[in-house]
Design a protein around this motif. Structure first.
Motif, PDB file in Angstrom:
ATOM      1  N   GLU A 159      64.145 -13.410 -36.529  1.00 30.96           N
ATOM      2  CA  GLU A 159      63.299 -12.268 -36.197  1.00 30.96           C
ATOM      3  C   GLU A 159      63.130 -12.165 -34.678  1.00 30.96           C
ATOM      4  N   THR A 160      62.803 -10.977 -34.249  1.00 23.99           N
ATOM      5  CA  THR A 160      62.574 -10.751 -32.832  1.00 23.99           C
ATOM      6  C   THR A 160      61.112 -11.022 -32.533  1.00 23.99           C
ATOM      7  N   LEU A 161      60.894 -11.917 -31.565  1.00 22.94           N
ATOM      8  CA  LEU A 161      59.543 -12.387 -31.300  1.00 22.94           C
ATOM      9  C   LEU A 161      59.134 -12.031 -29.873  1.00 22.94           C
ATOM     10  N   LEU A 162      57.927 -11.528 -29.709  1.00 23.23           N
ATOM     11  CA  LEU A 162      57.406 -11.218 -28.382  1.00 23.23           C
ATOM     12  C   LEU A 162      56.449 -12.314 -27.950  1.00 23.23           C
ATOM     13  N   ASP A 163      56.663 -12.788 -26.744  1.00 24.90           N
ATOM     14  CA  ASP A 163      55.735 -13.763 -26.168  1.00 24.90           C
ATOM     15  C   ASP A 163      55.116 -13.102 -24.949  1.00 24.90           C
ATOM     16  N   VAL A 164      53.819 -12.814 -25.040  1.00 27.45           N
ATOM     17  CA  VAL A 164      53.170 -12.006 -24.002  1.00 27.45           C
ATOM     18  C   VAL A 164      52.213 -12.861 -23.178  1.00 27.45           C
ATOM     19  N   GLU A 213      46.409  -2.078 -14.842  1.00 26.02           N
ATOM     20  CA  GLU A 213      47.334  -2.270 -13.724  1.00 26.02           C
ATOM     21  C   GLU A 213      46.951  -3.414 -12.793  1.00 26.02           C
ATOM     22  N   SER A 214      45.739  -3.900 -12.923  1.00 27.06           N
ATOM     23  CA  SER A 214      45.322  -4.965 -12.017  1.00 27.06           C
ATOM     24  C   SER A 214      45.855  -6.324 -12.452  1.00 27.06           C
ATOM     25  N   LYS A 215      46.493  -6.363 -13.605  1.00 26.44           N
ATOM     26  CA  LYS A 215      47.045  -7.624 -14.077  1.00 26.44           C
ATOM     27  C   LYS A 215      48.556  -7.519 -14.247  1.00 26.44           C
ATOM     28  N   VAL A 216      49.209  -8.672 -14.189  1.00 26.49           N
ATOM     29  CA  VAL A 216      50.651  -8.720 -14.422  1.00 26.49           C
ATOM     30  C   VAL A 216      50.890  -9.105 -15.869  1.00 26.49           C
ATOM     31  N   THR A 217      51.717  -8.330 -16.567  1.00 30.18           N
ATOM     32  CA  THR A 217      52.045  -8.635 -17.957  1.00 30.18           C
ATOM     33  C   THR A 217      53.516  -9.047 -18.053  1.00 30.18           C
ATOM     34  N   TRP A 218      53.732 -10.258 -18.565  1.00 28.68           N
ATOM     35  CA  TRP A 218      55.112 -10.705 -18.759  1.00 28.68           C
ATOM     36  C   TRP A 218      55.371 -10.761 -20.257  1.00 28.68           C
ATOM     37  N   ILE A 219      56.286  -9.922 -20.708  1.00 32.79           N
ATOM     38  CA  ILE A 219      56.621  -9.890 -22.133  1.00 32.79           C
ATOM     39  C   ILE A 219      58.035 -10.443 -22.295  1.00 32.79           C
ATOM     40  N   ASN A 220      58.132 -11.545 -22.990  1.00 31.94           N
ATOM     41  CA  ASN A 220      59.421 -12.169 -23.204  1.00 31.94           C
ATOM     42  C   ASN A 220      59.852 -11.920 -24.640  1.00 31.94           C
ATOM     43  N   ALA A 250      54.057  -8.609  -9.930  1.00 34.37           N
ATOM     44  CA  ALA A 250      55.189  -8.732 -10.839  1.00 34.37           C
ATOM     45  C   ALA A 250      56.474  -9.098 -10.088  1.00 34.37           C
ATOM     46  N   ASP A 251      56.624  -8.619  -8.853  1.00 39.46           N
ATOM     47  CA  ASP A 251      57.859  -8.920  -8.125  1.00 39.46           C
ATOM     48  C   ASP A 251      57.975 -10.415  -7.851  1.00 39.46           C
ATOM     49  N   TYR A 252      56.846 -11.082  -7.620  1.00 40.47           N
ATOM     50  CA  TYR A 252      56.903 -12.525  -7.395  1.00 40.47           C
ATOM     51  C   TYR A 252      57.237 -13.252  -8.697  1.00 40.47           C
ATOM     52  N   LEU A 253      56.741 -12.719  -9.806  1.00 34.96           N
ATOM     53  CA  LEU A 253      57.107 -13.303 -11.103  1.00 34.96           C
ATOM     54  C   LEU A 253      58.620 -13.193 -11.314  1.00 34.96           C
ATOM     55  N   MET A 254      59.172 -12.030 -11.009  1.00 35.32           N
ATOM     56  CA  MET A 254      60.628 -11.830 -11.094  1.00 35.32           C
ATOM     57  C   MET A 254      61.335 -12.889 -10.257  1.00 35.32           C
TER      58      MET A 254
END
Lengths: 362, 362, 362, 362, 362
Positions: free
Chosen positions: C37-42, C67-74, C176-180
């Motif tokens: 299954e496809t799983l999202l890790d947020v 927008e004040s937070k960074v969301t990383w969805i894997n 987000a750019d630093y997360l990238m």
């Protein structure tokens, strides 16, 4: 072979490729050519006038300050660095230029200064005993003078001197920039001679390989030629860039007319570079060919061994059988068995022969 | 051989080529050289003034804030990363710079900051026991100071220190940018020594191959040299680009006069790069030559075998024939047949000999 | 050897390298990794806030629109292309992006869109049983979110997750750019591990060759390593260009400060690329060395054969002579001829021995 | 192997690679594929409308002059150059275009004209009996029409035709430029199939080499594959440049949206090019491996020979000794000397065996 | 083979590759082709008018000064440099152009002058006896005239002459620039013939190698072909740059329409260059294949030797045992021991045979 001996390339790289840990700007001669003294050969000319003399005193050269004439001062002998520095002061040359003049490991380059151009090149020529010389030469080209600094006496400029003296061609009617061109042209002309000699050597090696005439030194000689090509390449290739820049340079001392001639020089240096690369490739494929020849030879050796062994080992076995001392070997008593055996052996022999023939080993 | 042992190249690549999975900007030392403590060697000078002392305390260095003098602070020992970070804070260096100072796997590079330049290079030198050292060095060059960070004690800058102390050359009259040039020049001068050593090794290998004097280790030694060249190349080549950019940089701390000297450095680094590539090619062709030598030797072995076998196998066969026990072999009764047989064998022997002679196997 | 087995590289190229004859824009998964299954890790964070959960429902991810937070969805698992398409619609991604996310044969690239960047890269890592994994990963980087699409579970980002959770380093204070950057840095850090493993393998092969310890599989293993390098190279090299463009990009979502860090990444990827090319060359020269070793061995075999045959064939011939049955062979009657013959044979034996000794075959 | 036979690559280069000494602009077909007649296959469509018919008469095609629909006219058969010229006149094509359409040796290229684009490419596909076909294809792309000229019937466009007919995907809603993209995409998709087939062949060869299963044809087959790769490379590589230019082209008939899709094509063609170069390198290293295998085998053969000869030649010598007929050989009279001798021989035998074991030849 | 003889390539490089130490601008012919006299072949035409005659007098050519017609003056024979210089004066050509016209070693180039273009190229063609000719050709192209200078009679322009005379194609309606294009096109068309011949030769060599049909000359012939390709490459490659520049040139004498045709020429020369490089690579791999074939053959030879020796050496040993003359060998007295021994030998024989069969040597 006599010729190969005559023109043996000097392959050992000069030791101490840079005067190390020196203060930058220090004038240090690192070459191997030794002159007992530094000699100035001065030629002063214009269309009407011609004068030449040699001197050990730089001050003598300075009397030709007349701008209507071209003065060519050729300095032989870089090992007396003190003299070089004195000359540099007379001609007001930058200290880094003096360092480059004496540093025979400096690769060909061009430096543009306000009043003059500074060009470093390498002369390739065969000296008296046929040894290839790679000689460091520096040119300083001003409005009405050319200075050339050589490691030692002996150069490739005799043709140019003759043309000046005997008023051949355009040279007496032109300025210092044309003299510079004429000198560079003479240097490059000698590259052609060297490159041609390499090509002849390669052909010689090829013939030796094909005629199966190689001695034990062939690999070493090929290797030496390879190394010579590497060294020549290093002397010639940077000049391509130097001349390219020289052609495009917009410097007041370069006349527009001379530009055409410089384009010609670029053509020639590209041609030489291409040839050198072709010879490099050919010499690699020479080693390939040599390997093939060795393999072919070993093949032949193996065939001879195999044929001899394959024919005689079974025959010897047959003979061995009847050399046994058993009490009861019926064949031994028969009257014609010896002759029958010979027949069998001869048949085996020819069957073997036919077999190898069919395999094309014979 | 003694020499080869003395100057053995350390070939094993340092383990853990990067401190992995670290937070970017973390200062981690990954080299192998260990200093017990981080030592500062401070030299402060101008045309009139000269002072030198060593200290373990970075704060001592800060007292030389006088802009009319050049301060050179050399820091030995990168394994105490805590000290490095402290120093970084004193000198207000960017965290990524600190990371690069400690990361000995960082390739040579130049980073331009507003007030200073950051240069990473590699020192190549032979230490006491003749081992080649590749040491990571970082330069931070400001208006009136130069910081140099080395992995451990022992470097190539003694000549520069002497020149400063003894007022040799221009260095005492110039600014920090000239000191930077002098340091880079010292680094590059040592490249020439290493490159020359390689060239001597190659020549040694060639002689070994040609004199048939190779031991079993030759291939391994050639392979090791090949690898050393690869590593040296990796240390030297990026510096070419670094110096090229440095020369073209229009940064306030670089004086126009120093530009001329930098051009000279570029010349030298190009020359070294070219030499390295030439040696690389030569070492490849060395393996080629070695293969040829092996093939030639095997050929010779084969020839000996073939000659021995081809001559004696047929003779043994003939002897075998008359060892047979047949009742009726007419030749056996004849009186001189033994001697006739010897004659036949000797003829066969010489015919074979002549045959191999004509084939040039003898 | 146990180790070699543990880290066996999976070399077979996946079949059907592109879903052929598809309508362009069709989302087709061509990889081999299957997730049920496809799983999202947020992960949603800023300096103060941290939240993490997993879900199978894309809509759950959308609640973090602040927008004040960074969301990383894997997102793990690309084989459920239906899910991918649904996700694509939620995040309003271009259909060609969706195709590239699922197409595991897509080479690393960067596409610039108005509101986000799309980056394709390859993760290299060793999974549990030591097999090298080349996993396709896609990043979509927006102003305040990062989407990462992986083929299956298991990745190289655990360090990053830990840093976010435990507030290590700068990451919680950046966008987000630093997360990238942090994710790309983690990917590249793993390249170093793989590259180091290759280097160790090469050294292992070298030792095997020099210690004459090679088994029949050596050539095959070298060949497999060669192929693995080729595949790694193909995964790594295009990233060089991608990061180069990323560094120069003037996109609103890239903060100027992050630029410094990106320059660092470029440095690292260049270093890895250079190392890969060096290992490629080394492995070629490994085959060369192996050939030399084989030739040397054959030489040794030949020598033994030649020595044995050359010594005993003539001796056997002599013995054969006196085994002949001629009625009249004078030597046979002499009393000491047997002992004399032994003497002769022993002399022949030692002459031969001396000859081979001088030829350095013994 | 059956498969190898089925998909045999046609390697012979077509003769007369250019219609020589022709007037420039002459339309000459130099390919080998012969169609009895030139056939037009016309498809006319827009979002609502779809019509298809075939005809031998170019004039039939001209009735679709309605600009709101896209007309795709596919012409099979280039050998009837008269027909081609007629068609050229109908469509007002430049004479040089007509020459390029018929000249199957023309390399891929793009020519930009005011009202249309002219693209030359190569189709690679396996036809019914598994032979690789390299077919010359030319596209003329105008505002509302696409002309495709093929050498003969049979192509790679059936997928596109189906999509148009069955309204799959975007194609019916787009213009002629998207049709062009779809056709180029279909061509490139087939490159993937061919490239994959090459990769399988290489793996097959590798397995043959490692399993020692090679027959005499292996070298020839490898050589043929090498040549096939060379030809494919020549067909594919120029397309890279063509598509690169097409992507950057600012031509009115190319819609901006289609640009995204073209970028995708460029990605694919780069990927194919890279793969082809990788396979080229792999096939070279295949020959290397094959050579190694041969050398290893010869080594084994030599060992068997050496062991057999080294063991039995000395034993045979010993036996020969006691086969001599000297009157006085003391050992002959001793009672147990025969058995003692057997003992000696067995000892020699085992000593030899042990020696070869220790040398790892057994 | 007859064909190979017919078309033998003349490989020896002409001696004295430059007239050395000449004054720059000196017209010196260094080629090998000798004409007894310099001959002018003049063609004057426009759409209505056509006239052709030959003359030895340059002045005859000058009567066609009518600008409405195109005058093509073809000069054969460069060895009479005096004539060339006279012609140069008539046509007012720059001295360096005259030097280049006569210097057959000049590489292809284009020089742009105000009123005319100067193009140097090389004609490749097979003359009557099948020898490959590389002939130096120079074109001077003005507004209404074209001068072509060839080394000797015999060229590749008969097709062009026929087209002019018989009014085929566009040529009579166009200007001098189109004539230039037509001439260059004719030159390049002949490159295709030569390149095709090379390709046939390579295929011939391949067949020889695979059919095991190679004679001793094969390596030499391959080497010669390699050299021929090198020379052709040198003649053809610079033309690529020449035509590229010609296409981009914005010179008044080049009509815009002709530009389209020139682009076509560039296409062709690129195609030829690519083919030449492919053939170069193929010929290298040919040597590889040849080496493999040799190795395979040697392997076969070794196998035959090994099988023969391994079978018969032990058998001969057994026979040797029972040839010994010990007084007490029990087996000798047994009645059937001779037959038992035969049995043993036959068993040994078949065991050996089976062993070699299993090893796949038989």
């Amino acid at each position: 072979m006599a010729k190969t001996k005559r023109k043996r390339l000097s392959l050992r790289r000069p030791k101490s490729s840079k005067a190390l840990n020196q203060i930058p700007g220090t004038v240090t001669y690192v070459g191997t050519k030794q002159s007992t003294e530094t000699l100035l050969d001065v030629i002063d000319y214009n269309a009407e006038h011609y004068e030449r003399f040699t001197s050990k005193n730089p001050q003598d050269a300075l009397k030709f300050e007349d701008e209507s004439k071209v003065t060519w001062i050729n300095i032989d002998g870089l090992n007396n660095t003190g003299e070089i520095e004195k000359l540099g002061k007379y001609f007001e040359l930058h200290p880094l230029i003096l360092e480059d003049i004496a540093n025979t490991n400096q690769r060909p380059k061009i430096d543009e200064y306000q009043d003059y151009l500074f060009i470093v090149a390498k002369m390739l020529y065969y000296n008296g005993d046929g040894t290839l010389q790679i000689e460091h030469i520096s040119l300083v080209v001003g409005q009405d003078y050319v200075l050339t600094f050589q490691e030692a006496g002996g150069d490739v400029f005799d043709g140019v001197r003759e043309r000046i003296e005997q008023k051949k061609g355009r040279i007496r009617n032109r300025n210092a920039d044309y003299l510079m061109f004429a000198l560079l042209d003479a240097i490059i002309d000698n590259y052609f001679i060297v490159v041609e000699d390499i090509s002849e050597k390669i052909e010689g090696f090829e013939d030796q390989i094909f005629l199966n005439d190689q001695d034990d030194d062939l690999v070493r000689e090929i290797q030496e030629l390879k190394r010579a090509i590497v060294r020549i390449r290093r002397s010639v290739f940077p000049l391509r860039e130097v001349l390219g820049r020289l052609e495009k340079l917009n410097h007041p001392i370069i006349d527009e007319n001379t530009g055409n001639y410089l384009r010609d020089l670029v053509d020639h240096i590209i041609q030489i570079s291409e040839n050198i690369d072709i010879y490099r490739e050919m010499i690699w494929s020479l080693m390939d060919m040599y390997m093939t020849t060795i393999s072919n030879k070993m093949n032949e050796v193996m065939k001879v061994l195999t044929i001899m062994a394959s024919i005689f080992i079974p025959l010897t076995f047959i003979a061995g059988i009847y050399g046994m001392n058993f009490e009861y070997i019926p064949e031994l008593q028969w009257k014609y068995s010896y002759f029958v055996l010979w027949g069998v052996m001869i048949i085996v022999f020819f069957v073997m022969l036919y077999y190898f023939k069919r395999k094309k080993w014979l």
